[in-house]
Write an enzyme that holds these catalytic residues in place. Structure first.
Site, short mmCIF file in Angstrom:
data_model
loop_
_atom_site.label_atom_id
_atom_site.label_comp_id
_atom_site.label_asym_id
_atom_site.label_seq_id
_atom_site.Cartn_x
_atom_site.Cartn_y
_atom_site.Cartn_z
N ARG A 119 0.81 -1.22 0.00
CA ARG A 119 0.00 0.00 0.00
C ARG A 119 0.85 1.28 0.00
NH1 ARG A 119 -5.22 -0.77 2.08
NH2 ARG A 119 -5.61 1.40 1.53
N HIS A 165 -7.40 -3.42 -7.59
CA HIS A 165 -7.14 -2.72 -6.33
C HIS A 165 -8.42 -2.57 -5.52
CE1 HIS A 165 -4.28 -0.35 -3.96
NE2 HIS A 165 -5.25 0.51 -3.73
N TYR A 191 -16.99 13.83 -13.33
CA TYR A 191 -16.86 15.01 -14.17
C TYR A 191 -15.52 15.07 -14.92
CZ TYR A 191 -20.75 16.64 -11.28
OH TYR A 191 -21.95 16.75 -10.64
#
Length: 745
Positions: free
Chosen positions: A29, A75, A119
């Site tokens: 990670r 992931h 967006y």
């Protein structure tokens, strides 16, 4: 099947579980791999974009699509972490070299967040596609199963540039943290080339190429002499300053313009910097600044400080460097995953790992290419031989009954069952000895390949194949040849993607700021009932005395260089510097006292507010709810700390009153059950501030001190106590630690 009970020490199980968890966070990670300089989430996101075909020369795709696909395939740790990684890789002001080409609102250097992923759109940058993902189809890296073993993902990307240095990295793992500054691509490539040519170069030698960090925000590194130690050990502190220019304004006034900021000042710290500059003006630390404006735009940073005529520019610069984040520290800890474990690496070790990785990639790449060329050579040789005996092959084809029969004849010379025109043809066919791949190629060959020009093309292809085999063999067998290939590739990246250095490097002395002494003058400190504080001029107070006394809880005459002691019921005292308190007009709102000291309005209440200058040479009397009392020399509170313990308290006790009384004063204690005790304050012994004190009054069970009054001089105070007017100066004088007098309702 019978159950089995396994006995184990609980602490051993917890230790093993925690270590497994910690290593999972560290490796999977938080920390980048030294080979490709990427964390797993970054690697998986880039690979997913590659798999989706979102290339630099193709249209943008919605980030939500990229995030969802990455989370579903590779992931499974939440969409926010993936999108955040994607956004950071697209922000040029955070990375030495952006890896993702973002389209839409991807945030700003001033800390504005990116728009929602529904967006925004993104695609790979050219450098990412060419230098990070270009050789994925050549089997140069190992692939492993994803989290649910339904897909394959690369364990590392075949990155051709030292990305760990170019883009840097930061992350917090379990018990460790990484913080690697970004560097200039061209400089790092030069260092890699130099080290390939001479593996014995020292860190000092490499720093002739890698001058130091190159932050995307520019700025100036001012401790260049310390960089060698930092790059040798992989740890240290880099001091960065913003770039300040002086511009001439109207009327002979100058202005300071900040065009570059420290890397650590990005985001909300720009706003904090503006507030800090405003605070310097408000607290009279400088009178040279008359206006502050942030004129930053997409073109870059531009923070303008308008100065008064005749301002001391050098002193003001030093003040900004010392008192704001215009000079800041970047903590370096070059921690990365190397050979499957976290290691703190110096510059030389990072480059060594990168070069070893490049040679490993090149070896696998050219082995695969050589294998393909050798297969191609075999096919080409078979086709060339076939062209020489094409009539015989056609005769075999016409006389055979199946493909297998033809193939057996071409490979092993088996002629049984095949009809030949002549015995000579049969004998020639029996001598054929093509390989199986060659036989398949002959059988798949189209008739147009028999045209003369096509045969010439085949011969040229064969010559090119032989040349490639010779070249690849040379690369695989000779270090210098492979090094030359790697260096040539690096030169192409430097030429196409390199850019000039942004961060300047120099050696500057530590700022020693001689603060201008404040002209000492009397002021009036005001604190209202809401805890807002301010200071005003004495003449202003005199003109508004009645309103000031009525509207404020504390009104204290002091000097503007003094300190204010704020005593609370928890037994603490907060020392507040008067120069830090806003000085202004009578009707100004002021500042909450919480902002100027460690006072917490939710945990403690004011008991007394006194000027240190007034109490330094006197004695303070403390009285608590449980009737414990003591006197403390005021000079004990003249300390440099902002908050100290003013007295020690018993469990459940709290301070009721703090007072600076005269030697002849009498003290009156009033309890909630209606008992009053008057005795000379001199009977209370002087003790240290860390003492609990002595008992001042005997209390009945459940009773406690509710009020404390002082009688000094000719005072004839009258207090309202239990709805009854009491003349406390008429109380009989008793002794400390007695019951006192009961007030009758």
């Amino acid at each position: 099947m019978d159950g089995q009970i396994i006995r184990a020490e609980y602490s051993d199980i917890m230790q093993k579980s925690y270590i497994d968890y910690a290593m999972s966070v560290i490796i999977s990670r938080a920390l980048p791999d030294v080979r490709d300089g990427l964390k797993p989430v970054q690697r998986r996101t880039l690979y997913d974009m590659y798999e989706l075909g979102i290339r630099y020369d193709r249209p943008y795709r919605k980030c939500a699509r990229i995030v969802g696909d990455t989370m579903g395939k590779y992931h499974p740790h939440g969409d926010s972490s993936i999108y955040e990684a994607l956004v950071v890789m697209a922000q040029e002001f955070k990375k030495g070299m952006a890896l993702v080409d973002g389209h839409g609102n991807f945030g700003s250097i001033e800390g504005d967040g990116a728009a929602a992923m529904r967006y925004t759109e993104a695609r790979l940058q050219k450098v990412t596609q060419v230098a990070f993902l270009g050789d994925l189809d050549k089997d140069v890296v190992d692939f492993g199963p994803n989290f649910d073993e339904t897909e394959k993902e690369p364990l590392v990307l075949p990155v051709k540039i030292p990305n760990l240095l170019v883009n840097g990295s930061d992350g917090i793992a379990v018990g460790m943290v990484t913080s690697i500054p970004p560097h200039n691509l061209a400089e790092v490539i030069d260092a890699v080339k130099a080290m390939i040519r001479n593996s014995k170069l020292t860190t000092a030698d490499l720093m002739k190429y890698v001058k130091g960090p190159d932050f995307p925000t520019g700025g100036i590194v001012v401790n260049q002499n310390e960089l060698l130690s930092i790059y040798e050990t992989g740890q240290g502190k880099i001091r960065i300053r913003g770039k300040v220019e002086v511009e001439k304004g109207k009327g002979g006034k100058d202005r300071l313009v900040i065009t570059e900021i420290p890397y650590t000042m990005m985001g909300a710290n720009i706003g904090k910097f503006l507030n800090d500059v405003a605070a310097l003006v408000e607290t009279k630390k400088t009178t040279d600044i008359v206006d502050i404006s942030n004129q930053s735009s997409k073109e870059g940073i531009r923070i303008v400080l308008e100065l008064r005529r005749g301002a001391d520019i050098e002193h003001l610069k030093n003040l900004l460097y010392k008192k704001t984040r215009l000079e800041d520290t970047f903590g370096v800890n070059m921690l990365a995953v190397a050979n499957g474990r976290p290691e703190t690496l110096g510059l030389r070790q990072i480059l060594e790992h990168h070069i070893d990785f490049q040679f490993e990639l090149a070896t696998r790449k050219y082995k695969n290419l050589l294998e393909k060329e050798e297969k191609k050579k075999e096919i080409q040789e078979g086709l060339i031989r076939a062209c020489d005996v094409i009539d015989l092959i056609i005769e075999i084809l016409r006389g055979s009954k199946s493909r297998e029969q033809v193939k057996a004849c071409l490979v092993d010379g088996v002629t049984q069952g095949i009809k030949f025109k002549t015995e000579k043809s049969r004998r020639m066919a029996a001598k054929l000895a093509f390989t199986e791949p060659q036989a398949n190629a002959i059988l798949d060959m189209r008739l147009y390949r028999l045209i003369g020009l096509e045969i010439e093309v085949l011969m040229k292809e064969h010559e090119a194949t032989l040349k490639n085999i010779e070249e690849y063999t040379d690369i695989l067998n000779h270090y210098d040849s492979m090094a030359a290939v790697i260096i040539k590739e690096l030169d192409s990246y430097k030429k196409e993607f390199g850019r000039p250095r942004r961060t300047a490097l120099e050696n500057a002395e530590q700022i020693v700021l001689e603060e201008q002494k404040i002209e000492e003058m009397p002021v009036v400190f005001l604190m209202d009932r809401f805890g807002y504080v301010r200071t005003i001029d004495e003449s202003v107070y005199e003109r508004n005395r009645e309103a000031a006394d009525a509207e404020n809880r504390y009104v204290i005459h002091c000097l503007n260089t003094d300190r204010i002691c704020v005593f609370t019921d928890t037994g603490r005292v907060h020392l507040l510097k008067v120069p830090d308190v806003p000085y202004g007009k009578f009707r100004d709102k002021g500042t909450p006292v919480d902002n100027l000291c460690n006072y917490s309005s939710s945990e403690e209440n004011f008991v007394a507010v006194l000027a240190l200058g007034d109490i330094k040479d006197t004695v303070l009397t403390f009285v608590t709810k449980q009737a414990m009392a003591k006197q403390v020399q005021g000079c004990e509170f003249d300390v440099s700390k902002r908050t100290i313990a003013a007295t020690k308290l018993q469990d459940g006790d709290s301070v009721v009153a703090v007072h600076a009384a005269g030697e002849q004063a009498h003290i009156v204690l009033a309890t909630k059950d209606g008992w009053l005790l008057r005795f000379p304050a001199a009977e209370i012994p002087v003790k240290k501030k860390t003492a609990i004190g002595v008992r001042a009054m005997k209390l009945s069970e459940g009773d406690e001190v509710a009020g404390v009054y002082w009688l000094e001089g000719n005072d004839v105070p009258e207090v309202k106590y239990h709805d009854k007017e009491v003349h406390i100066n008429r109380l009989r004088i008793g002794k400390r630690d007695t019951k006192g007098t009961k007030v009758r309702a």
